[in-house]
Design a protein around this motif. Structure first.
Motif, mmCIF file in Angstrom:
data_model
loop_
_atom_site.group_PDB
_atom_site.id
_atom_site.type_symbol
_atom_site.label_atom_id
_atom_site.label_comp_id
_atom_site.label_asym_id
_atom_site.label_seq_id
_atom_site.Cartn_x
_atom_site.Cartn_y
_atom_site.Cartn_z
ATOM 1 N N MET A 162 0.728 -1.238 -0.021
ATOM 2 C CA MET A 162 -0.040 -0.049 0.121
ATOM 3 C C MET A 162 1.010 1.207 -0.149
ATOM 4 S SD MET A 162 -2.890 1.421 3.023
ATOM 5 C CE MET A 162 -4.245 0.275 2.467
ATOM 6 N N LYS A 163 0.625 2.153 -0.792
ATOM 7 C CA LYS A 163 1.168 3.561 -0.883
ATOM 8 C C LYS A 163 0.726 4.285 0.209
ATOM 9 C CE LYS A 163 3.592 3.061 -4.930
ATOM 10 N NZ LYS A 163 5.162 3.235 -4.815
ATOM 11 N N VAL A 164 1.440 5.057 1.176
ATOM 12 C CA VAL A 164 0.649 5.753 2.261
ATOM 13 C C VAL A 164 0.398 6.867 1.924
ATOM 14 C CG1 VAL A 164 1.882 4.203 4.030
ATOM 15 C CG2 VAL A 164 2.918 6.462 3.218
ATOM 16 N N ALA A 165 0.757 7.565 0.847
ATOM 17 C CA ALA A 165 0.559 8.992 0.299
ATOM 18 C C ALA A 165 -0.938 9.244 0.091
ATOM 19 C CB ALA A 165 1.231 9.212 -0.916
ATOM 20 N N GLY A 166 -1.461 10.239 0.972
ATOM 21 C CA GLY A 166 -2.964 10.342 0.910
ATOM 22 C C GLY A 166 -3.691 9.768 1.971
ATOM 23 N N LYS A 167 -2.978 8.779 2.529
ATOM 24 C CA LYS A 167 -3.594 7.701 3.545
ATOM 25 C C LYS A 167 -3.946 8.403 4.882
ATOM 26 C CE LYS A 167 -4.044 4.736 0.393
ATOM 27 N NZ LYS A 167 -5.523 4.316 -0.072
ATOM 28 N N VAL A 168 -4.710 8.135 5.826
ATOM 29 C CA VAL A 168 -4.663 8.429 7.148
ATOM 30 C C VAL A 168 -4.311 7.418 8.001
ATOM 31 C CG1 VAL A 168 -6.420 8.993 9.076
ATOM 32 C CG2 VAL A 168 -6.611 10.094 6.756
ATOM 33 N N ALA A 169 -3.437 7.553 8.940
ATOM 34 C CA ALA A 169 -2.842 6.519 10.002
ATOM 35 C C ALA A 169 -2.979 6.902 11.206
ATOM 36 C CB ALA A 169 -1.214 6.355 9.664
ATOM 37 N N VAL A 170 -3.050 5.976 12.131
ATOM 38 C CA VAL A 170 -3.045 6.151 13.649
ATOM 39 C C VAL A 170 -1.649 5.407 14.025
ATOM 40 C CG1 VAL A 170 -3.876 5.596 15.892
ATOM 41 C CG2 VAL A 170 -5.350 6.221 13.936
ATOM 42 N N GLY A 199 3.713 11.564 2.908
ATOM 43 C CA GLY A 199 2.265 12.018 2.443
ATOM 44 C C GLY A 199 1.046 11.575 3.131
ATOM 45 N N ALA A 200 1.354 10.880 4.351
ATOM 46 C CA ALA A 200 0.111 10.596 4.982
ATOM 47 C C ALA A 200 -0.182 11.748 6.083
ATOM 48 C CB ALA A 200 0.480 9.166 5.582
ATOM 49 N N ARG A 201 -1.509 11.404 6.533
ATOM 50 C CA ARG A 201 -2.131 12.474 7.826
ATOM 51 C C ARG A 201 -2.075 11.370 8.927
ATOM 52 N NH1 ARG A 201 -7.013 14.934 4.799
ATOM 53 N NH2 ARG A 201 -6.721 12.790 3.851
ATOM 54 N N VAL A 202 -1.646 11.869 10.003
ATOM 55 C CA VAL A 202 -1.334 10.925 11.161
ATOM 56 C C VAL A 202 -1.708 11.419 12.491
ATOM 57 C CG1 VAL A 202 0.271 9.636 12.446
ATOM 58 C CG2 VAL A 202 0.688 10.180 10.034
ATOM 59 N N PRO A 257 -11.641 8.818 7.382
ATOM 60 C CA PRO A 257 -11.386 7.370 7.853
ATOM 61 C C PRO A 257 -10.133 6.653 8.014
ATOM 62 C CG PRO A 257 -13.357 7.536 6.457
ATOM 63 C CD PRO A 257 -12.629 8.641 6.443
ATOM 64 N N VAL A 258 -9.805 5.979 9.081
ATOM 65 C CA VAL A 258 -8.297 5.359 9.018
ATOM 66 C C VAL A 258 -8.117 4.353 8.127
ATOM 67 C CG1 VAL A 258 -6.889 4.010 10.609
ATOM 68 C CG2 VAL A 258 -8.368 5.770 11.639
ATOM 69 N N ASP A 259 -7.117 4.529 7.518
ATOM 70 C CA ASP A 259 -6.609 3.627 6.481
ATOM 71 C C ASP A 259 -5.665 2.574 6.943
ATOM 72 O OD1 ASP A 259 -7.710 4.626 3.999
ATOM 73 O OD2 ASP A 259 -6.779 6.634 4.611
ATOM 74 N N LEU A 260 -4.651 3.197 7.883
ATOM 75 C CA LEU A 260 -3.641 2.081 8.401
ATOM 76 C C LEU A 260 -3.542 2.489 10.071
ATOM 77 C CD1 LEU A 260 -2.105 4.008 5.771
ATOM 78 C CD2 LEU A 260 -0.688 1.942 6.053
ATOM 79 N N TYR A 261 -3.613 1.374 10.756
ATOM 80 C CA TYR A 261 -3.401 1.605 12.269
ATOM 81 C C TYR A 261 -1.848 0.968 12.651
ATOM 82 C CZ TYR A 261 -5.005 1.535 17.046
ATOM 83 O OH TYR A 261 -5.006 1.734 18.231
ATOM 84 N N PHE A 262 -1.200 1.680 13.243
ATOM 85 C CA PHE A 262 -0.099 1.066 13.614
ATOM 86 C C PHE A 262 -0.182 0.651 15.116
ATOM 87 C CE2 PHE A 262 0.983 2.991 9.808
ATOM 88 C CZ PHE A 262 2.105 2.259 9.087
ATOM 89 N N ALA A 263 -0.137 -0.559 15.670
ATOM 90 C CA ALA A 263 -0.421 -0.740 16.938
ATOM 91 C C ALA A 263 1.061 -0.852 17.463
ATOM 92 C CB ALA A 263 -1.145 -2.106 16.944
ATOM 93 N N ASN A 264 1.664 0.017 18.100
ATOM 94 C CA ASN A 264 2.936 0.001 18.304
ATOM 95 C C ASN A 264 3.376 0.202 19.417
ATOM 96 O OD1 ASN A 264 6.004 0.654 17.276
ATOM 97 N ND2 ASN A 264 5.336 2.515 18.584
#
Length: 272
Positions: A1-9, A29-32, A83-90
């Protein structure tokens, strides 16, 4: 997945791997949404990010062992961005070394290192299935594949985190939900040196076991490797490639591997 333009937590985003991931995501390019139990640490990370990329990140103080607070993170991402596209459970904790660990420490380790992943997935996966796309990134550890000397709570819960990530991928991978599981060895973070600072022989052993087993990487280097793995949609992301060879040895002859781990432990104790 390209992260540009995506929303991540990114949880555990107030420093270390999480802070580096948040900064790298924005550069790509993501928003976080940067979440951390330490709200001030999360804000410090975000202040540095938005100095160069205004409006690209927000900080939230959150305890990710609490389902309601995970839900608030997701809602904050939706209200600020989309809406969230990527979730980093870190987010992660180590726990005291040895077998004499009270139930509260075990519960905390399970809550943060495992149940936080399960709770987030329960909130996110239904929407991802509806949209046909979503990405869950679990920060586990080489300890989840190979076992950590010293800390039973860390080793056991990281094994469980790997198992949950595997199950998530098997169950939903054909329906658009991508999963990666990050399993590094030593990374230059406070977590790595917590055993050394515990005042316990076993705690110190745990830190030395990791620092002597391979290179100690910087968080920025790990973040770069993780996002390369996400772009390729690889399940197992190994910032230390040698972990794969060790894992193969373990699977090929379990008893020999256990003997080798005990021998390694004895050698470290002899140096104490």
């Amino acid at each position: 997945m390209k992260v540009a333009g995506k929303v991540a937590v990114v949880t555990g985003g107030g420093g270390g791997i999480g802070g580096a991931l948040a900064a790298r995501l924005v550069r790509d390019g993501a928003r976080v949404v940067v979440a951390d139990l330490n709200a001030e640490a999360a804000q410090t990370v975000v202040d540095a990010i938005v100095a160069d990329h205004p409006g690209s990140a927000v900080a939230v103080g959150a305890d990710v062992s609490d389902t309601a607070q995970i839900r608030q993170l997701i809602e904050r991402a939706e209200s600020e961005f989309a809406p969230v596209d990527l979730y980093f459970a870190n987010a992660g904790v180590t726990g005291p070394p040895g077998l004499d660990v009270d139930d509260a420490a075990w519960e905390q380790a399970f809550d943060v290192n495992l149940r936080a992943h399960i709770r987030a997935a329960k909130l996110l996966v239904p929407g991802w299935l509806d949209r046909g796309e979503g990405y869950f990134v679990s920060t586990a550890s080489a300890a989840g594949l190979l076992t950590q000397l010293g800390s039973a709570t860390y080793s056991v819960t990281k094994h469980a985190a790997v198992g949950f990530a595997e199950w998530l991928s098997v169950t939903y991978g054909d329906r658009g939900v991508r999963v990666s599981c990050v399993c590094p060895m030593g990374v230059n973070t406070a977590l790595l040196f917590s055993g050394e600072q515990s005042g316990s022989t076993l705690g110190s052993l745990g830190t030395r076991a990791v620092t002597s087993a391979g290179a100690v990487l910087e968080p920025d280097d790990v973040a770069e490797i993780v996002l390369a793995g996400v772009e390729e949609e690889r399940f197992l992301i190994l910032p230390h490639p040698e972990v794969l060879e060790l894992y193969r040895h373990k699977g090929a002859d379990y008893d020999r591997w256990l003997h080798g781990m005990r021998r390694y432990q004895r050698s470290l104790l002899a140096e104490s």
